[in-house]
Design a protein around this motif. Structure first.
Motif, PDB file in Angstrom:
ATOM      1  N   SER A 104       1.133   4.139  -2.955  1.00  8.81           N
ATOM      2  CA  SER A 104       0.559   5.360  -2.482  1.00  8.81           C
ATOM      3  C   SER A 104       1.494   6.446  -3.277  1.00  8.81           C
ATOM      4  O   SER A 104       1.431   7.671  -3.497  1.00  8.81           O
ATOM      5  CB  SER A 104       0.494   5.792  -1.129  1.00  8.81           C
ATOM      6  OG  SER A 104       1.600   5.694  -0.557  1.00  8.81           O
ATOM      7  N   ASP A 141      -4.422   9.402  -3.166  1.00 13.86           N
ATOM      8  CA  ASP A 141      -5.400   8.679  -2.606  1.00 13.86           C
ATOM      9  C   ASP A 141      -6.575   8.672  -3.465  1.00 13.86           C
ATOM     10  O   ASP A 141      -7.368   9.710  -3.414  1.00 13.86           O
ATOM     11  CB  ASP A 141      -5.855   8.740  -1.277  1.00 13.86           C
ATOM     12  CG  ASP A 141      -6.966   8.062  -0.646  1.00 13.86           C
ATOM     13  OD1 ASP A 141      -7.374   7.233  -1.111  1.00 13.86           O
ATOM     14  OD2 ASP A 141      -7.185   8.140   0.526  1.00 13.86           O
ATOM     15  N   LEU A 142      -6.828   7.740  -4.284  1.00 11.14           N
ATOM     16  CA  LEU A 142      -8.061   8.020  -5.162  1.00 11.14           C
ATOM     17  C   LEU A 142      -9.436   8.202  -4.553  1.00 11.14           C
ATOM     18  O   LEU A 142     -10.530   8.533  -5.414  1.00 11.14           O
ATOM     19  CB  LEU A 142      -7.915   6.524  -6.462  1.00 11.14           C
ATOM     20  CG  LEU A 142      -6.797   6.654  -7.240  1.00 11.14           C
ATOM     21  CD1 LEU A 142      -6.965   5.407  -7.930  1.00 11.14           C
ATOM     22  CD2 LEU A 142      -6.364   7.947  -7.861  1.00 11.14           C
ATOM     23  N   SER A 143      -9.438   7.843  -3.666  1.00 13.28           N
ATOM     24  CA  SER A 143     -11.107   7.766  -2.968  1.00 13.28           C
ATOM     25  C   SER A 143     -11.390   9.322  -2.611  1.00 13.28           C
ATOM     26  O   SER A 143     -12.273   9.507  -2.286  1.00 13.28           O
ATOM     27  CB  SER A 143     -11.038   6.608  -1.485  1.00 13.28           C
ATOM     28  OG  SER A 143     -10.207   7.633  -0.650  1.00 13.28           O
ATOM     29  N   LEU A 144     -10.231  10.102  -2.581  1.00 18.19           N
ATOM     30  CA  LEU A 144     -10.660  11.474  -2.473  1.00 18.19           C
ATOM     31  C   LEU A 144     -11.001  12.224  -3.703  1.00 18.19           C
ATOM     32  O   LEU A 144     -11.081  13.454  -3.482  1.00 18.19           O
ATOM     33  CB  LEU A 144      -9.387  12.086  -1.835  1.00 18.19           C
ATOM     34  CG  LEU A 144      -8.837  11.603  -0.483  1.00 18.19           C
ATOM     35  CD1 LEU A 144      -7.482  12.083  -0.017  1.00 18.19           C
ATOM     36  CD2 LEU A 144      -9.772  11.626   0.746  1.00 18.19           C
ATOM     37  N   ARG A 164     -13.622  12.534  -7.089  1.00 16.75           N
ATOM     38  CA  ARG A 164     -14.588  11.991  -7.626  1.00 16.75           C
ATOM     39  C   ARG A 164     -14.360  11.432  -9.076  1.00 16.75           C
ATOM     40  O   ARG A 164     -13.479  11.824  -9.733  1.00 16.75           O
ATOM     41  CB  ARG A 164     -15.634  13.231  -8.141  1.00 16.75           C
ATOM     42  CG  ARG A 164     -16.138  13.747  -6.688  1.00 16.75           C
ATOM     43  CD  ARG A 164     -16.937  14.932  -6.806  1.00 16.75           C
ATOM     44  NE  ARG A 164     -15.858  16.056  -7.511  1.00 16.75           N
ATOM     45  CZ  ARG A 164     -16.246  17.294  -8.371  1.00 16.75           C
ATOM     46  NH1 ARG A 164     -17.447  17.235  -8.850  1.00 16.75           N
ATOM     47  NH2 ARG A 164     -15.480  17.780  -8.790  1.00 16.75           N
ATOM     48  N   LYS A 165     -14.939  10.307  -9.064  1.00 18.44           N
ATOM     49  CA  LYS A 165     -15.021   9.489 -10.374  1.00 18.44           C
ATOM     50  C   LYS A 165     -15.434  10.452 -11.661  1.00 18.44           C
ATOM     51  O   LYS A 165     -14.971  10.167 -12.594  1.00 18.44           O
ATOM     52  CB  LYS A 165     -15.468   8.298 -10.263  1.00 18.44           C
ATOM     53  CG  LYS A 165     -14.828   7.205  -9.308  1.00 18.44           C
ATOM     54  CD  LYS A 165     -15.748   5.747  -9.217  1.00 18.44           C
ATOM     55  CE  LYS A 165     -14.932   4.605  -8.103  1.00 18.44           C
ATOM     56  NZ  LYS A 165     -14.533   5.503  -6.982  1.00 18.44           N
ATOM     57  N   LYS A 169      -7.826   4.156 -12.492  1.00 17.51           N
ATOM     58  CA  LYS A 169      -6.890   3.445 -11.696  1.00 17.51           C
ATOM     59  C   LYS A 169      -5.661   3.152 -12.813  1.00 17.51           C
ATOM     60  O   LYS A 169      -4.750   2.596 -12.293  1.00 17.51           O
ATOM     61  CB  LYS A 169      -7.442   1.986 -11.010  1.00 17.51           C
ATOM     62  CG  LYS A 169      -8.516   2.451 -10.199  1.00 17.51           C
ATOM     63  CD  LYS A 169      -9.048   1.226  -9.506  1.00 17.51           C
ATOM     64  CE  LYS A 169      -9.994   1.462  -8.597  1.00 17.51           C
ATOM     65  NZ  LYS A 169     -11.071   0.238  -8.153  1.00 17.51           N
ATOM     66  N   LYS A 187       0.583  -1.270   0.018  1.00 16.19           N
ATOM     67  CA  LYS A 187       0.099  -0.045   0.054  1.00 16.19           C
ATOM     68  C   LYS A 187       0.827   1.280   0.078  1.00 16.19           C
ATOM     69  O   LYS A 187       0.503   2.111  -0.719  1.00 16.19           O
ATOM     70  CB  LYS A 187      -0.945  -0.022   1.188  1.00 16.19           C
ATOM     71  CG  LYS A 187      -2.269  -0.675   0.924  1.00 16.19           C
ATOM     72  CD  LYS A 187      -3.072  -0.705   2.131  1.00 16.19           C
ATOM     73  CE  LYS A 187      -4.296  -1.477   2.043  1.00 16.19           C
ATOM     74  NZ  LYS A 187      -5.444  -1.116   3.093  1.00 16.19           N
ATOM     75  N   GLU A 230      -9.898  18.337  -3.749  1.00 11.42           N
ATOM     76  CA  GLU A 230      -9.470  17.555  -5.126  1.00 11.42           C
ATOM     77  C   GLU A 230      -8.143  18.390  -5.382  1.00 11.42           C
ATOM     78  O   GLU A 230      -7.029  17.812  -5.735  1.00 11.42           O
ATOM     79  CB  GLU A 230     -10.134  17.204  -6.267  1.00 11.42           C
ATOM     80  CG  GLU A 230     -11.484  16.343  -5.878  1.00 11.42           C
ATOM     81  CD  GLU A 230     -12.667  16.268  -6.678  1.00 11.42           C
ATOM     82  OE1 GLU A 230     -13.423  15.274  -6.635  1.00 11.42           O
ATOM     83  OE2 GLU A 230     -13.177  17.581  -7.388  1.00 11.42           O
TER      84      GLU A 230
END
Length: 168
Positions: free
Chosen positions: A89, A94-97, A99-100, A109, A85, A132
């Motif tokens: 990184s 951190d892609l969770s932060l 918006r897609k 990804k 991990k 973002e």
């Protein structure tokens, strides 16, 4: 069929220990004293705040009737997962932060965050929100942001905005 070890790979061994103690209806304090270890040590391990040492893992294995090295092997798998991990990184934020919808036309990804930094920074600073923008600013640093946007000053919590080349 999946082996027990495969099932638990990447999970902190303390969580597995906590589950095992509950299953056997053993309290952490008396269990710790029977090892002999400090109860605080076992509590910290079961909450995932502390790693297992070889010595403690062997004591736990013996007390619970596990094969020697089981708990320590779980600790090794957990450490490997943490390292993977950490390496990932470095390659991308951190892609969770993010918006897609910012990258609706591509798989976020699969982006090469090092080679495609110009288009990524432009897109984030044109369409992204303040969080973002901060994620990208923290990931790429002031110099790359300045190179792409033309500005690298941060005043308070405000991040640079794209400069447009409008004819005067």
């Amino acid at each position: 069929m999946e082996t027990v070890m495969e099932k638990y790979k990447g999970i902190h061994p303390g969580i597995i220990l906590d589950r095992e103690l509950k299953k056997r209806k053993l309290k952490k304090g008396p269990f710790a004293l029977a090892l002999p270890e400090y109860p605080q040590t076992i509590t910290a391990i079961t909450k995932g705040r502390r790693a297992l040492t070889t010595e403690v893992s062997l004591k736990i294995d013996k007390a619970l009737g596990f094969e020697e090295g089981t708990m320590y092997l779980l600790q090794a798998y957990y450490n490997i997962m943490l390292e993977i991990k950490k390496e990932q990184s470095k390659d991308r934020p951190d892609l969770s932060l993010l918006r897609k919808t910012l990258f609706w036309d591509t798989d976020i990804k699969k982006l090469d965050w090092q080679k495609q930094y110009v288009s990524i920074i432009k897109r984030i600073f044109e369409r992204g929100n303040e969080q973002e923008k901060k994620v990208v600013f923290d990931f790429y640093g002031k110099e790359k942001i300045k190179q792409v946007t033309g500005r690298a000053t941060v005043v308070g919590n405000t991040l640079p905005i794209m400069q447009t080349n409008k004819p005067r």
